[in-house]
Design an enzyme around this catalytic site. Structure first.
Site, mmCIF file in Angstrom:
data_model
loop_
_atom_site.group_PDB
_atom_site.id
_atom_site.type_symbol
_atom_site.label_atom_id
_atom_site.label_comp_id
_atom_site.label_asym_id
_atom_site.label_seq_id
_atom_site.Cartn_x
_atom_site.Cartn_y
_atom_site.Cartn_z
ATOM 1 C CG HIS A 109 1.783 -51.978 6.931
ATOM 2 N ND1 HIS A 109 1.616 -52.333 8.230
ATOM 3 C CD2 HIS A 109 2.964 -51.190 6.854
ATOM 4 C CE1 HIS A 109 2.662 -51.801 8.990
ATOM 5 N NE2 HIS A 109 3.352 -51.076 7.972
ATOM 6 C CD GLU A 174 -5.032 -47.984 5.420
ATOM 7 O OE1 GLU A 174 -6.127 -47.833 5.818
ATOM 8 O OE2 GLU A 174 -3.914 -48.259 5.923
#
Ligand code: GAR
Length: 200
Positions: A109, A174
């Site tokens: 996320h 990420e």
């Protein structure tokens, strides 16, 4: 370890997992299947290019969400998947699916949870005016973006940022963090104690 990667969009995270895990024989991690809930997700092209099996499972093709989840579960079992990796997959599972795969579903996320869960996290982050955001990788539970946190990485927000520039910098993090966490999982390094995840 066989993993399934679930996607809805562009698939830059999938691309990283293909290159850093699937195509690196020393990782011991094999992307057995990529599942998308959208036919046009570019992630499907990335998977096919790497010779990985793909399936499209769309909510609108099922009478209810339990049946949608059941179809995904069927694929997970068929491919002998141990870990379900959500990479920009924008659908929520019903509690029975989450219970069946407890501690076997992870998500990435683009905020420092519990700040800014939901569908527009980067826009919400900018609108609030916080100075530091980042990435969270967490186990999936019955609620939205709320499961035990495995790892986080911080990203400073610049005065000049718009949604695209900030999301791009978050994605750089990420792409470093997600493959690392999947390796920890495969190596049995993650221990869950209530809400806390200990990395051994
Ligand atoms: C990623 O930034 C991921 O964190 C986000 O969707 C993007 C997918 O990008 N996920 C969520 O917002 C989940 N709530 P990608 O398709 O290029 O990997």
């Amino acid at each position: 370890m066989k993993i399934a990667v679930l996607v809805s969009g562009s698939g830059t995270n999938l691309q990283t997992l293909i290159e850093q895990l699937h195509q690196d024989e020393t990782s011991g991690i094999d992307i057995a299947v990529v599942i998308s809930d959208r036919r046009k997700a570019y992630a499907l092209t990335r998977a096919k290019r790497a010779g990985i099996s793909t399936h499209v499972v769309r909510t609108q093709d099922f009478e209810n969400r339990q049946d949608f989840d059941a179809e995904i579960s069927k694929l997970v079992e068929h491919y002998g998947v141990e870990l379900i990796v959500l990479a920009g997959f924008m659908k929520l599972f019903q509690p029975p699916f989450v219970h069946k795969y407890q501690n076997r579903i992870i998500n990435v996320h683009p905020t420092l949870l519990p700040a800014f869960p939901g569908a527009h996290p980067v826009a919400d982050t900018l609108a609030y005016g916080v100075k530091i955001t980042g990435v969270t990788v967490h186990f999936v539970d019955e609620d939205v973006d709320s499961g035990p946190i495995i790892a986080q990485s911080a990203v400073p927000i610049l005065d000049t940022d718009d949604e695209e520039s900030l999301h791009n910098r978050i994605q750089v993090e990420e792409h470093k963090l997600y493959p690392e966490v999947i390796k920890w999982y495969a190596q049995g390094k993650l221990k869950i104690k209530g809400r806390k995840v200990i990395v051994r």
